[in-house]
Scaffold this motif. Structure first.
Motif, mmCIF file in Angstrom:
data_model
loop_
_atom_site.group_PDB
_atom_site.id
_atom_site.type_symbol
_atom_site.label_atom_id
_atom_site.label_comp_id
_atom_site.label_asym_id
_atom_site.label_seq_id
_atom_site.Cartn_x
_atom_site.Cartn_y
_atom_site.Cartn_z
ATOM 1 N N ASN A 171 0.847 -1.195 0.000
ATOM 2 C CA ASN A 171 0.000 0.000 0.000
ATOM 3 C C ASN A 171 0.879 1.240 0.000
ATOM 4 N N SER A 172 0.938 1.940 -1.129
ATOM 5 C CA SER A 172 1.702 3.183 -1.206
ATOM 6 C C SER A 172 0.795 4.379 -1.466
ATOM 7 N N ALA A 173 -0.504 4.213 -1.166
ATOM 8 C CA ALA A 173 -1.457 5.310 -1.348
ATOM 9 C C ALA A 173 -1.153 6.446 -0.369
ATOM 10 N N LEU A 174 -1.237 7.670 -0.843
ATOM 11 C CA LEU A 174 -0.902 8.845 -0.035
ATOM 12 C C LEU A 174 -2.107 9.767 0.128
ATOM 13 N N LYS A 175 -2.362 10.167 1.363
ATOM 14 C CA LYS A 175 -3.419 11.148 1.625
ATOM 15 C C LYS A 175 -2.916 12.546 1.284
ATOM 16 N N LYS A 176 -3.809 13.383 0.794
ATOM 17 C CA LYS A 176 -3.465 14.751 0.418
ATOM 18 C C LYS A 176 -3.930 15.738 1.483
ATOM 19 N N SER A 177 -3.596 15.498 2.725
ATOM 20 C CA SER A 177 -4.103 16.317 3.831
ATOM 21 C C SER A 177 -3.714 17.780 3.699
ATOM 22 N N VAL A 178 -2.449 18.051 3.362
ATOM 23 C CA VAL A 178 -2.001 19.442 3.277
ATOM 24 C C VAL A 178 -2.714 20.166 2.137
ATOM 25 N N LEU A 179 -2.751 19.550 0.965
ATOM 26 C CA LEU A 179 -3.430 20.175 -0.164
ATOM 27 C C LEU A 179 -4.910 20.417 0.136
ATOM 28 N N ASN A 180 -5.544 19.439 0.759
ATOM 29 C CA ASN A 180 -6.972 19.585 1.066
ATOM 30 C C ASN A 180 -7.218 20.721 2.060
ATOM 31 N N LEU A 181 -6.316 20.869 3.035
ATOM 32 C CA LEU A 181 -6.445 21.962 3.989
ATOM 33 C C LEU A 181 -6.287 23.316 3.305
ATOM 34 N N LEU A 182 -5.527 23.331 2.226
ATOM 35 C CA LEU A 182 -5.321 24.560 1.465
ATOM 36 C C LEU A 182 -6.442 24.800 0.459
#
Length: 201
Positions: A171-182
Motif C-alpha cells: 500500500n503506497s497510497a498517499l493522503k493529500k491532507s495538506v493540499l486539502n487543507l489549502l
C-alpha cells in the motif's frame, strides 16, 4: 551544485520532489495511506529518495518536499505505456498484480500541484501530490484497456506470483491532507488517466 552552495535565502522558493517507492525496514511494512509526515524508524526508502528528502530539509528548512508515486506522463516510459503496448499485442492473458495499492498520477497533475504550491510561499515541509482515490495495478490496467478499447485478457495475480528485483509496498497510497487543507484537490485517478489517454495514444 554542491550542498554548501545552496543559499538559505532560497529556502522559500525551493521546491523539492521525491518519487521514491516506500517499504518497511523488514520489506513488508506499508504506508497505510499515511498523512504527510517525515519518515520514522519504521520506514525506509528504496533508492535515494529518503536521502534526498533529508538533505533538502536540512539545507533548506523552509523547502517543500513533494511526494509523488505511480507516475506516468507524455512519451513514457511508465507502467501505463508498457501495458498499452502489451494490450495491443496478441498473446496469452496478462498477469497483473492485484494486491499492491497506490494513486496513479499524471505528470500534468504534478505540474498543476507545483504551480499551486508556488502561490503559497508560507507552505513548507512534506506535501503529497498524487491523484485522489486509489487502486491496484490490476485495476489500473482494466481501466486503461477500457479507455483504449483493448481486448487482451487480464488476469489478477499476487505479488508473490510476479516477483520484482526490489520489494514493493502493498500500500503506497498517499493522503493529500495538506493540499486539502489549502482548499486544493487533485483529480481522481480515473479522470486524470482518461485525459491523458486522449492525447497520448
Amino acid at each position: 551544485m554542491e550542498r554548501n552552495q545552496l543559499a538559505p535565502s532560497a529556502a522559500r522558493s525551493a521546491l523539492g520532489a521525491s518519487a521514491s517507492a516506500t517499504t518497511g525496514a523488514d520489506g513488508t511494512a506499508v504506508w497505510k495511506t499515511v498523512n504527510e509526515r517525515a519518515y520514522d524508524t519504521d520506514f525506509c526508502v528504496v533508492g535515494g529518495g529518503l536521502a534526498g528528502e533529508c538533505a533538502a530539509r536540512e539545507i533548506l528548512p523552509g523547502t517543500v518536499v513533494l511526494r509523488i508515486a505511480w507516475l506516468y506522463g507524455a512519451g513514457g516510459p511508465s507502467f501505463v505505456h508498457t501495458m498499452a503496448k502489451l494490450g495491443a499485442q496478441e498473446g496469452a492473458p496478462l498477469k497483473v498484480v492485484n494486491d499492491q495499492r497506490g494513486n496513479p498520477t499524471s505528470t500534468k497533475t504534478v505540474a498543476d500541484v507545483i504551480r499551486f504550491l508556488m502561490t503559497k510561499p508560507d507552505v513548507s515541509g512534506i506535501v503529497h501530490g498524487t491523484c485522489e482515490d486509489q487502486c491496484t495495478w490490476y485495476d489500473l490496467t482494466v481501466e486503461l484497456f477500457r479507455l483504449l478499447g483493448l481486448k487482451r485478457e487480464i488476469v489478477p495475480c499476487t505479488t508473490e506470483e510476479f516477483p520484482r528485483p526490489a520489494p514493493r509496498p502493498h500500500n503506497s497510497a498517499l493522503k493529500k491532507s495538506v493540499l486539502n487543507l489549502l482548499g486544493y484537490r487533485t483529480p481522481n485517478w480515473k479522470a486524470a488517466l482518461a485525459e491523458f489517454v486522449k492525447t497520448e495514444f
